[in-house]
Write a protein that holds these residues in place. Sequence first.
Motif, PDB file in Angstrom:
ATOM      1  N   VAL A  60       0.367  15.872   1.110  1.00  0.00           N
ATOM      2  CA  VAL A  60       0.980  17.533   1.546  1.00  0.00           C
ATOM      3  C   VAL A  60       1.199  17.691   0.068  1.00  0.00           C
ATOM      4  O   VAL A  60       1.083  17.676  -0.833  1.00  0.00           O
ATOM      5  CB  VAL A  60       2.528  16.593   2.215  1.00  0.00           C
ATOM      6  CG1 VAL A  60       2.669  16.310   3.445  1.00  0.00           C
ATOM      7  CG2 VAL A  60       3.235  16.409   1.165  1.00  0.00           C
ATOM      8  N   LYS A  61       0.926  19.576   0.206  1.00  0.00           N
ATOM      9  CA  LYS A  61       0.851  19.716  -1.420  1.00  0.00           C
ATOM     10  C   LYS A  61       2.443  20.003  -1.477  1.00  0.00           C
ATOM     11  O   LYS A  61       3.704  20.425  -0.639  1.00  0.00           O
ATOM     12  CB  LYS A  61       0.069  21.188  -0.687  1.00  0.00           C
ATOM     13  CG  LYS A  61       0.040  22.681  -2.192  1.00  0.00           C
ATOM     14  CD  LYS A  61      -0.383  23.196  -1.582  1.00  0.00           C
ATOM     15  CE  LYS A  61      -1.564  24.203  -3.381  1.00  0.00           C
ATOM     16  NZ  LYS A  61      -1.980  24.693  -2.458  1.00  0.00           N
ATOM     17  N   THR A  62       3.077  19.942  -2.761  1.00  0.00           N
ATOM     18  CA  THR A  62       4.446  20.092  -3.332  1.00  0.00           C
ATOM     19  C   THR A  62       4.376  21.355  -3.627  1.00  0.00           C
ATOM     20  O   THR A  62       3.511  22.221  -3.937  1.00  0.00           O
ATOM     21  CB  THR A  62       4.579  19.083  -4.509  1.00  0.00           C
ATOM     22  OG1 THR A  62       3.853  19.515  -5.725  1.00  0.00           O
ATOM     23  CG2 THR A  62       4.380  17.993  -3.741  1.00  0.00           C
ATOM     24  N   ALA A  68       0.527  15.003  -2.878  1.00  0.00           N
ATOM     25  CA  ALA A  68       1.559  14.265  -3.079  1.00  0.00           C
ATOM     26  C   ALA A  68       1.164  12.840  -1.676  1.00  0.00           C
ATOM     27  O   ALA A  68       1.060  13.640  -0.439  1.00  0.00           O
ATOM     28  CB  ALA A  68       2.802  14.154  -2.647  1.00  0.00           C
ATOM     29  N   LYS A  69       1.228  12.415  -1.814  1.00  0.00           N
ATOM     30  CA  LYS A  69       1.309  10.960  -0.235  1.00  0.00           C
ATOM     31  C   LYS A  69       2.699  10.750   0.474  1.00  0.00           C
ATOM     32  O   LYS A  69       3.152  10.294  -0.176  1.00  0.00           O
ATOM     33  CB  LYS A  69       0.296   9.606  -0.642  1.00  0.00           C
ATOM     34  CG  LYS A  69      -0.834  10.582  -0.989  1.00  0.00           C
ATOM     35  CD  LYS A  69      -2.321   8.680  -0.986  1.00  0.00           C
ATOM     36  CE  LYS A  69      -3.493   8.573  -1.145  1.00  0.00           C
ATOM     37  NZ  LYS A  69      -3.919   8.255  -1.546  1.00  0.00           N
ATOM     38  N   VAL A  70       2.567  10.627   1.348  1.00  0.00           N
ATOM     39  CA  VAL A  70       3.763  10.479   2.042  1.00  0.00           C
ATOM     40  C   VAL A  70       3.685   9.608   3.458  1.00  0.00           C
ATOM     41  O   VAL A  70       2.591   9.703   4.254  1.00  0.00           O
ATOM     42  CB  VAL A  70       3.975  11.841   3.171  1.00  0.00           C
ATOM     43  CG1 VAL A  70       5.799  11.023   4.045  1.00  0.00           C
ATOM     44  CG2 VAL A  70       4.815  12.872   2.713  1.00  0.00           C
ATOM     45  N   PRO A  71       3.951   7.981   3.070  1.00  0.00           N
ATOM     46  CA  PRO A  71       3.158   7.178   3.871  1.00  0.00           C
ATOM     47  C   PRO A  71       3.828   6.634   5.320  1.00  0.00           C
ATOM     48  O   PRO A  71       4.719   7.881   5.365  1.00  0.00           O
ATOM     49  CB  PRO A  71       4.819   5.544   3.238  1.00  0.00           C
ATOM     50  CG  PRO A  71       6.039   6.489   2.166  1.00  0.00           C
ATOM     51  CD  PRO A  71       5.075   8.156   2.182  1.00  0.00           C
ATOM     52  N   GLU A  72       3.256   6.441   5.853  1.00  0.00           N
ATOM     53  CA  GLU A  72       3.080   5.931   7.508  1.00  0.00           C
ATOM     54  C   GLU A  72       4.961   5.005   7.000  1.00  0.00           C
ATOM     55  O   GLU A  72       5.524   4.677   6.541  1.00  0.00           O
ATOM     56  CB  GLU A  72       2.610   5.611   8.080  1.00  0.00           C
ATOM     57  CG  GLU A  72       3.058   3.860   7.639  1.00  0.00           C
ATOM     58  CD  GLU A  72       1.855   3.016   9.247  1.00  0.00           C
ATOM     59  OE1 GLU A  72       2.428   1.533   9.535  1.00  0.00           O
ATOM     60  OE2 GLU A  72       0.343   3.607   8.861  1.00  0.00           O
ATOM     61  N   GLN A  73       5.636   6.074   7.920  1.00  0.00           N
ATOM     62  CA  GLN A  73       7.346   5.227   8.486  1.00  0.00           C
ATOM     63  C   GLN A  73       7.453   6.124   9.586  1.00  0.00           C
ATOM     64  O   GLN A  73       6.381   6.732  10.175  1.00  0.00           O
ATOM     65  CB  GLN A  73       8.171   6.733   7.576  1.00  0.00           C
ATOM     66  CG  GLN A  73       7.986   8.190   7.418  1.00  0.00           C
ATOM     67  CD  GLN A  73       8.735   8.753   6.506  1.00  0.00           C
ATOM     68  OE1 GLN A  73       9.090   7.903   5.930  1.00  0.00           O
ATOM     69  NE2 GLN A  73       8.175   9.788   5.939  1.00  0.00           N
TER      70      GLN A  73
END
Length: 92
Positions: A60-62, A68-73
Amino acid sequence: MNKSEFIEILSKEINTSKAEAGRHLDKVFKCIATSLKDKDELRFIGFGTFKAKQTEEKEVKTPRGTIAKVPEQRRVSFSVGSEFKAVVNNNK
């Protein structure tokens, strides 16, 4: 209202100490979390439904413009039941 205020009301409702009511509430929260860890849905008829959904890792773009990477959750959502909604809206 915060958790301690809620616990005070709960303790009066079930006629027990605030400490005991707090322990019971914490156990309920733990049971809900554990149930959603094992299953995708927890339904309380009249109250509502908790649903857990697995999301994939994504970038995602901050606000600063970096990536930034958003981990799987597992994401949890809650849908309000009709009876609960009616009480909140003073229809019951």
